[in-house]
Design an enzyme around this catalytic site. Structure first.
Site, mmCIF file in Angstrom:
data_model
loop_
_atom_site.group_PDB
_atom_site.id
_atom_site.type_symbol
_atom_site.label_atom_id
_atom_site.label_comp_id
_atom_site.label_asym_id
_atom_site.label_seq_id
_atom_site.Cartn_x
_atom_site.Cartn_y
_atom_site.Cartn_z
ATOM 1 N N CYS A 91 0.846 -1.194 0.000
ATOM 2 C CA CYS A 91 0.000 0.000 0.000
ATOM 3 C C CYS A 91 0.882 1.245 0.000
ATOM 4 C CB CYS A 91 -0.903 -0.005 1.232
ATOM 5 S SG CYS A 91 -1.930 1.473 1.388
ATOM 6 N N CYS A 139 -7.245 -1.138 1.472
ATOM 7 C CA CYS A 139 -6.195 -1.606 2.370
ATOM 8 C C CYS A 139 -6.796 -1.859 3.750
ATOM 9 C CB CYS A 139 -5.088 -0.552 2.454
ATOM 10 S SG CYS A 139 -3.817 -0.924 3.691
ATOM 11 N N CYS A 162 -8.298 -6.017 -9.633
ATOM 12 C CA CYS A 162 -7.871 -4.995 -10.586
ATOM 13 C C CYS A 162 -7.502 -3.748 -9.776
ATOM 14 C CB CYS A 162 -9.019 -4.721 -11.550
ATOM 15 S SG CYS A 162 -8.585 -3.680 -12.935
#
Length: 175
Positions: A91, A139, A162
């Protein structure tokens, strides 16, 4: 600069406009009363939280638009789409490892795609913008918007995560 005009699009037209990058994500997250988390994610608690101003200083404007305002980068614009080395995708907001390069595949959509995330890395929620139902991926640690998951991926899961390349960083595996 991304235009902030309001368009009324539904179904296939909205999906096509979003996929081509011609229309930015218009349904933006409202900020909860604490000024730190999006209102629709306010029921969820995240380990990493910052005020909106802090997120703006930690992220580039493009990363902020994707991670904190659910924007979508243009297809084929991310270098991570063509990243084929062994390593880990994390992330960009909090550095939590999200995906292994072992699960990355070329979906021919223009965005980095994976068939499964790392264990306990992501969360999902329903996304009903543009008159369609999709599953948004965020996340688990900071709540940053990563992309969407679809059921048209390869075996063994049949899933296609995706992801926006702007929402991630890549660390190559040591040789």
């Amino acid at each position: 600069m991304v235009s902030r005009r309001i368009f009324m699009l539904t179904g296939t037209a909205a999906a096509a406009a979003l996929a081509t990058g011609l229309v930015p994500r218009l349904a933006r997250r409202a900020t909860a009363a604490d000024g730190k988390t999006p209102a629709k994610a306010a029921a969820e608690t995240f380990e990493v939280t910052h005020t909106d101003a802090e997120w703006r200083t930690r992220l580039t404007p493009a990363q902020y638009d994707v991670l904190r305002r659910e924007g979508t980068e243009r297809p084929y614009s991310s270098p991570l789409n063509d990243e084929h080395r062994a390593g880990t995708f994390a992330c960009a907001g909090c550095a939590l490892p999200l995906f292994s390069s072992r699960t990355k595949f070329d979906s021919h959509t223009g965005w980095p795609s994976f068939w499964i995330p790392l264990e306990h890395a992501v969360g999902t929620r329903s996304d009903t913008t543009f008159g369609m139902v999709r599953t948004e991926v965020h996340c688990r640690r900071c709540g940053g918007h990563l992309g969407h998951v679809f059921d048209d991926g390869p075996k063994p899961t049949g899933l296609r995560y995706c992801m926006n390349g702007l929402a991630m960083t890549f660390t190559p595996q040591p040789a």
